[in-house]
Write a protein that holds these residues in place. Structure first.
Motif, mmCIF file in Angstrom:
data_model
loop_
_atom_site.group_PDB
_atom_site.id
_atom_site.type_symbol
_atom_site.label_atom_id
_atom_site.label_comp_id
_atom_site.label_asym_id
_atom_site.label_seq_id
_atom_site.Cartn_x
_atom_site.Cartn_y
_atom_site.Cartn_z
ATOM 1 N N ARG A 130 -51.532 40.215 32.953
ATOM 2 C CA ARG A 130 -52.936 40.452 32.646
ATOM 3 C C ARG A 130 -53.733 40.361 33.931
ATOM 4 O O ARG A 130 -53.556 39.448 34.706
ATOM 5 C CB ARG A 130 -53.415 39.395 31.657
ATOM 6 C CG ARG A 130 -54.750 39.701 31.014
ATOM 7 C CD ARG A 130 -55.025 38.660 29.962
ATOM 8 N NE ARG A 130 -56.398 38.766 29.480
ATOM 9 C CZ ARG A 130 -56.966 37.851 28.712
ATOM 10 N NH1 ARG A 130 -56.296 36.780 28.362
ATOM 11 N NH2 ARG A 130 -58.195 38.001 28.295
ATOM 12 N N SER A 131 -54.636 41.286 34.175
ATOM 13 C CA SER A 131 -55.334 41.317 35.462
ATOM 14 C C SER A 131 -56.791 40.951 35.304
ATOM 15 O O SER A 131 -57.289 40.793 34.227
ATOM 16 C CB SER A 131 -55.216 42.698 36.074
ATOM 17 O OG SER A 131 -55.765 43.651 35.216
ATOM 18 N N GLU A 167 -66.667 31.047 31.885
ATOM 19 C CA GLU A 167 -65.368 31.726 31.848
ATOM 20 C C GLU A 167 -65.579 33.101 31.235
ATOM 21 O O GLU A 167 -65.997 33.225 30.079
ATOM 22 C CB GLU A 167 -64.369 30.918 31.023
ATOM 23 C CG GLU A 167 -62.949 31.448 31.086
ATOM 24 C CD GLU A 167 -61.960 30.520 30.409
ATOM 25 O OE1 GLU A 167 -61.597 29.486 31.015
ATOM 26 O OE2 GLU A 167 -61.571 30.810 29.258
ATOM 27 N N LEU A 190 -64.130 37.489 31.511
ATOM 28 C CA LEU A 190 -63.169 38.444 32.058
ATOM 29 C C LEU A 190 -63.838 39.626 32.742
ATOM 30 O O LEU A 190 -63.339 40.137 33.737
ATOM 31 C CB LEU A 190 -62.250 38.943 30.938
ATOM 32 C CG LEU A 190 -61.043 39.784 31.343
ATOM 33 C CD1 LEU A 190 -60.114 39.001 32.267
ATOM 34 C CD2 LEU A 190 -60.285 40.257 30.110
ATOM 35 N N SER A 191 -64.965 40.062 32.224
ATOM 36 C CA SER A 191 -65.621 41.277 32.729
ATOM 37 C C SER A 191 -66.198 41.080 34.118
ATOM 38 O O SER A 191 -67.043 40.205 34.348
ATOM 39 C CB SER A 191 -66.737 41.703 31.774
ATOM 40 O OG SER A 191 -67.558 42.682 32.364
ATOM 41 N N SER A 192 -65.783 41.914 35.075
ATOM 42 C CA SER A 192 -66.325 41.847 36.425
ATOM 43 C C SER A 192 -67.782 42.286 36.471
ATOM 44 O O SER A 192 -68.548 41.827 37.323
ATOM 45 C CB SER A 192 -65.488 42.729 37.363
ATOM 46 O OG SER A 192 -64.194 42.217 37.490
ATOM 47 N N ARG A 228 -57.318 33.892 37.898
ATOM 48 C CA ARG A 228 -57.502 32.458 37.621
ATOM 49 C C ARG A 228 -56.316 31.646 38.147
ATOM 50 O O ARG A 228 -56.485 30.552 38.723
ATOM 51 C CB ARG A 228 -57.682 32.245 36.118
ATOM 52 C CG ARG A 228 -57.868 30.794 35.704
ATOM 53 C CD ARG A 228 -59.202 30.200 36.170
ATOM 54 N NE ARG A 228 -59.381 28.869 35.589
ATOM 55 C CZ ARG A 228 -59.838 28.649 34.368
ATOM 56 N NH1 ARG A 228 -60.212 29.672 33.600
ATOM 57 N NH2 ARG A 228 -59.972 27.427 33.912
ATOM 58 N N PRO A 245 -62.216 34.055 35.435
ATOM 59 C CA PRO A 245 -61.609 34.611 34.223
ATOM 60 C C PRO A 245 -60.734 33.573 33.527
ATOM 61 O O PRO A 245 -60.503 32.478 34.059
ATOM 62 C CB PRO A 245 -60.775 35.785 34.759
ATOM 63 C CG PRO A 245 -60.455 35.390 36.162
ATOM 64 C CD PRO A 245 -61.623 34.608 36.658
ATOM 65 N N PRO A 246 -60.193 33.881 32.330
ATOM 66 C CA PRO A 246 -59.353 32.928 31.593
ATOM 67 C C PRO A 246 -58.085 32.537 32.351
ATOM 68 O O PRO A 246 -57.671 33.208 33.300
ATOM 69 C CB PRO A 246 -59.012 33.698 30.304
ATOM 70 C CG PRO A 246 -60.121 34.683 30.146
ATOM 71 C CD PRO A 246 -60.497 35.096 31.542
ATOM 72 N N ARG A 305 -55.720 46.467 29.887
ATOM 73 C CA ARG A 305 -54.799 45.556 30.541
ATOM 74 C C ARG A 305 -53.511 46.294 30.878
ATOM 75 O O ARG A 305 -53.053 47.164 30.130
ATOM 76 C CB ARG A 305 -54.509 44.356 29.635
ATOM 77 C CG ARG A 305 -55.757 43.523 29.365
ATOM 78 C CD ARG A 305 -55.481 42.437 28.362
ATOM 79 N NE ARG A 305 -56.695 41.695 28.050
ATOM 80 C CZ ARG A 305 -56.808 40.851 27.048
ATOM 81 N NH1 ARG A 305 -55.775 40.641 26.253
ATOM 82 N NH2 ARG A 305 -57.941 40.211 26.829
ATOM 83 N N THR A 310 -54.917 34.842 33.383
ATOM 84 C CA THR A 310 -55.087 35.998 34.265
ATOM 85 C C THR A 310 -54.553 35.694 35.658
ATOM 86 O O THR A 310 -54.483 34.535 36.090
ATOM 87 C CB THR A 310 -56.570 36.396 34.381
ATOM 88 O OG1 THR A 310 -57.304 35.297 34.926
ATOM 89 C CG2 THR A 310 -57.144 36.769 33.023
#
Length: 331
Positions: free
Chosen positions: A330-331, A236, A238-240, A216, A209-210, A137, A213
């Motif tokens: 956070r991305s 939901e 985060l991992s692409s 989102r 994502p959450p 991050r 981010t």
């Protein structure tokens, strides 16, 4: 060099810098002494030497142990940077002796289309260049940058970081524009549509994502701007990479991702980007370097040139960034 600085250089050794960091991280004299393989009396003597060198008390005793005061925190921060630069010097010397032309320590987003292309281009242009990549991050990577563990960080130039107390320590440079991207599997019912509005997507099943981010928040903004209730994601994550796998396994899903992330998945096939309007921008991507380090090293400049070559140029100047409302780092 001032007289006071000259006195400090003559009085202190690298071991004293180790002590500052060990005390700050361990929190007790006993734990710091164990970490440095010293007796507590020897450690206490060294602390007195450090504080005499700075001409100030740096640590306060507490019921739990010791804690750096404001002066001590400043000294500890600089000690970390100096030790990090020393470690970098050792790594560079070892690399040069082994035939490398230089070493670049880069922090970056975990999934990005531009960085691998830029690194490959850099290695073609700079023979023997070595690149060490740490993923994570942006906020955490920026802290490693400030601690001297990294040479540059590629990530979102967010309003949060631009407004934070870290900005005076950083030199952010905008490189690439970015925006919210909606992707789906080739088999999705909407995959062949030529134009779509956000209202057309409000009843779809989403992967997102959450909530903390940038992506989102941009997705929520897209629906709110149209007077629509933002959807609750069916999944939901985060991992692409996981997003891409889910879409290929379940063609009923839509996913909200960065355009920078989408390019990597789209290139693998089996997926497409939906033409949704209006476009929602995300904070531009760029390079962070440490302001106190002076001019960026040649490898960092070469990487920046390569990133510009492989991405959409960022809008604005070094001090501005587009954002879809309130954002986090956070991305």
């Amino acid at each position: 060099m001032t007289a006071s600085t000259d006195f400090l250089v003559r009085r202190l050794r690298l071991r004293h810098l180790d002590l500052l960091v060990a005390l700050a991280e361990a929190g007790t004299m006993r734990a710091a002494a164990t970490r440095l393989n010293l007796s507590q009396p020897a450690l206490s003597k060294m602390l007195v030497e450090v504080e005499d060198g700075f001409g100030a008390r740096l640590f306060e005793r507490t019921p739990q142990g010791v804690a750096a005061n404001a002066l001590g925190q400043a000294a500890v921060y600089r000690a970390r940077v100096i030790l990090g630069e020393l470690e970098r010097g050792r790594e560079e010397v070892d690399a040069l002796r082994a035939g490398a032309s230089g070493v670049l320590r880069l922090g970056t987003l975990s999934v990005t289309a531009s960085v691998p292309r830029a690194i490959a281009h850099l290695r073609q242009k700079v023979h023997g260049a070595r690149v060490q990549v740490q993923e994570g991050r942006v906020r955490e990577l920026v802290q490693r940058l400030l601690d001297g563990e990294l040479d540059a960080v590629f990530g979102a130039i967010t309003p949060e970081l631009l407004a934070s107390d870290l900005l005076p320590l950083l030199r952010p440079e905008l490189l690439l524009a970015d925006e919210l991207c909606v992707v789906c599997a080739d088999g999705h019912p909407l995959a062949r549509r030529r134009t779509l509005a956000w209202a057309d997507l409000s009843s779809q099943a989403w992967v997102a994502p959450p909530k903390d981010t940038l992506v989102r928040q941009a997705l929520m903004t897209a629906f709110l701007n149209e007077g629509l209730q933002p959807p609750e994601p069916a999944v939901e994550v985060l991992s692409s990479v996981t997003v891409g796998s889910l879409l290929r396994l379940d063609p009923s899903l839509l996913a909200a991702v960065r355009l920078e992330h989408a390019q990597d998945e789209l290139a693998r096939g089996g997926m497409r980007r939906l033409p949704v309007a209006p476009v929602v921008p995300l904070p531009s991507l760029g390079l962070y370097t440490r302001r106190s380090a002076g001019a960026a090293p040649p490898l960092v400049r070469a990487l920046g040139d390569a990133l510009r070559r492989f991405g959409q140029p960022a809008r604005g100047s070094r001090a501005t960034a587009a954002a879809p409302g309130r954002t986090s780092a956070r991305s």
